[in-house]
Write a protein that holds these residues in place. Structure first.
Motif, short mmCIF file in Angstrom:
data_model
loop_
_atom_site.label_atom_id
_atom_site.label_comp_id
_atom_site.label_asym_id
_atom_site.label_seq_id
_atom_site.Cartn_x
_atom_site.Cartn_y
_atom_site.Cartn_z
N UNK A 114 0.79 -1.23 0.01
CA UNK A 114 0.09 0.03 -0.16
C UNK A 114 0.80 1.14 0.05
N UNK A 115 1.98 1.29 0.66
CA UNK A 115 2.80 2.11 0.90
C UNK A 115 4.18 1.93 0.78
N UNK A 116 5.12 3.09 0.73
CA UNK A 116 6.42 2.79 0.78
C UNK A 116 7.24 2.82 2.11
N UNK A 117 6.20 2.52 3.28
CA UNK A 117 6.76 2.32 4.43
C UNK A 117 7.51 1.25 4.60
N UNK A 118 8.85 1.60 5.51
CA UNK A 118 9.89 0.58 5.55
C UNK A 118 11.17 0.61 4.22
N UNK A 119 10.90 1.79 3.58
CA UNK A 119 11.74 1.83 2.55
C UNK A 119 12.14 3.18 2.52
N UNK A 164 21.95 6.71 -11.22
CA UNK A 164 21.11 5.73 -10.60
C UNK A 164 20.64 6.01 -9.12
N UNK A 165 19.15 5.42 -9.20
CA UNK A 165 18.78 5.86 -7.79
C UNK A 165 17.93 4.56 -7.13
N UNK A 166 18.22 4.47 -5.68
CA UNK A 166 17.67 3.15 -5.13
C UNK A 166 16.66 3.51 -4.37
N UNK A 167 15.67 2.53 -4.09
CA UNK A 167 14.68 2.40 -3.05
C UNK A 167 15.35 1.36 -1.93
N UNK A 168 15.61 1.84 -0.77
CA UNK A 168 16.46 1.11 0.03
C UNK A 168 15.72 0.63 1.19
N UNK A 169 15.77 -0.85 1.36
CA UNK A 169 14.87 -1.50 2.68
C UNK A 169 15.40 -1.07 3.76
N UNK A 170 14.46 -0.82 4.85
CA UNK A 170 15.01 -0.34 6.11
C UNK A 170 15.03 -1.55 7.25
N UNK A 171 14.87 -2.65 6.64
CA UNK A 171 14.95 -3.71 7.62
C UNK A 171 15.74 -4.61 8.18
N UNK A 208 19.77 -3.78 1.28
CA UNK A 208 19.02 -4.13 0.26
C UNK A 208 18.45 -3.22 -0.38
N UNK A 209 18.41 -2.85 -1.79
CA UNK A 209 17.73 -2.09 -2.40
C UNK A 209 17.29 -2.06 -3.70
N UNK A 210 16.52 -1.83 -4.40
CA UNK A 210 16.06 -2.05 -5.73
C UNK A 210 16.24 -0.58 -6.57
#
Length: 266
Positions: free
Chosen positions: A54-59, A87-94, A243-245
């Motif tokens: 639903x959201x980008x929560x946690x990223x 290049x840009x990343x969406x980075x996991x905060x877990x 970890x990131x996409x």
């Protein structure tokens, strides 16, 4: 047995032959299974969802390029907006896992260029940038599945390769040359390159799996092993990290991810 036109096969010989064929078939099946995904054999227990759908929560990332729609994570360079400069990343905060199994589904446009980084660190000179191992993904299916180390040693294993990255010995010059690391050795070929390429679906959903276990890094697409790296380079390898996409700089593109899960083992 050459020059013998007629062979009388005894029951004992026939039984031995059948047994040998059965053993050979079993060995072949084991070899083939070694190149297949391990996630199917893993229990759902201890896998956690990385996306809430639903959201980008946690990223963490630039929302100019990342959003969630209908349960799908979307990275996009829109034609009507400013082009991406880096290049840009969406980075996991877990966390910064070491050993893990990660699975997801991806779909990418024809001109798309993306990837999943892991055991990575921030490249602090730019916002939302990472450097480290990457399971490459592209719309032309030229690189999908290979192990490319972003902003570090470049290509460690092309698709279809099992490769060892060697320890850098005294007197040995190791460098990125021709977009590949020079101090690597191809140990084995996994499968026919055309077969592996045809395993990847165009403009459709694909399953991707990353298995990081010690210094062995394996990338699977649609259940087939695409590349594997044994990283013995103690100076440059990473044993854990972010970890990131990725959305890669280039023409307008779109990459989508869903059903992203991880089982952290260490």
């Amino acid at each position: 047995m050459k020059n013998i036109k007629t062979i009388a096969i005894s029951g004992l010989f026939l039984g031995t032959l059948v047994l040998a064929q059965a053993c050979n078939g079993t060995a072949g099946n084991k070899d083939a299974a070694a190149n297949d995904s391990t996630a199917q054999a893993e229990s759902d227990q201890n896998f956690v969802d990385m996306l809430d759908g639903k959201t980008l929560s946690g990223w963490e990332g630039d929302t100019t390029f990342w959003r969630v729609e209908n349960g799908i994570l979307i990275g996009e360079i829109a034609a009507d907006k400013e082009p991406l400069k880096n290049n840009t990343f969406l980075i996991w905060q877990g966390g910064e896992p070491s050993d893990f199994i990660m699975t997801a589904k991806f779909r990418i446009s024809d001109k798309g260029n993306s990837g999943i980084n892991y055991r990575s660190e921030r490249f602090t000179e730019l916002p939302f940038a990472l450097k480290g191992y990457q399971a490459d993904i592209d719309g032309k299916k030229n690189y999908t599945g290979q192990n490319y180390e972003e902003r570090k040693r470049t290509t460690l294993a092309y698709r279809g390769q099992r490769a060892e990255v060697a320890e850098i010995k005294e007197g040995v010059t190791a460098e990125a040359k021709g977009n590949a690391w020079t101090n690597r050795n191809v140990l084995d070929t996994i499968d026919n390159l055309e077969t592996l390429k045809n395993t990847i679906k165009e403009n459709d959903w694909n399953d991707i799996e990353i298995v990081a276990q010690g210094n062995k890094l394996s990338h699977f697409v649609n259940g087939k092993l695409m590349s594997e790296v044994i990283d013995n380079d103690s100076k440059n390898r990473a044993d854990k990290g972010l970890i990131g996409v990725q959305v890669h700089v280039g023409p307008p593109m779109k990459v989508e991810y869903k059903d992203m899960r991880i089982k952290i083992q260490k």
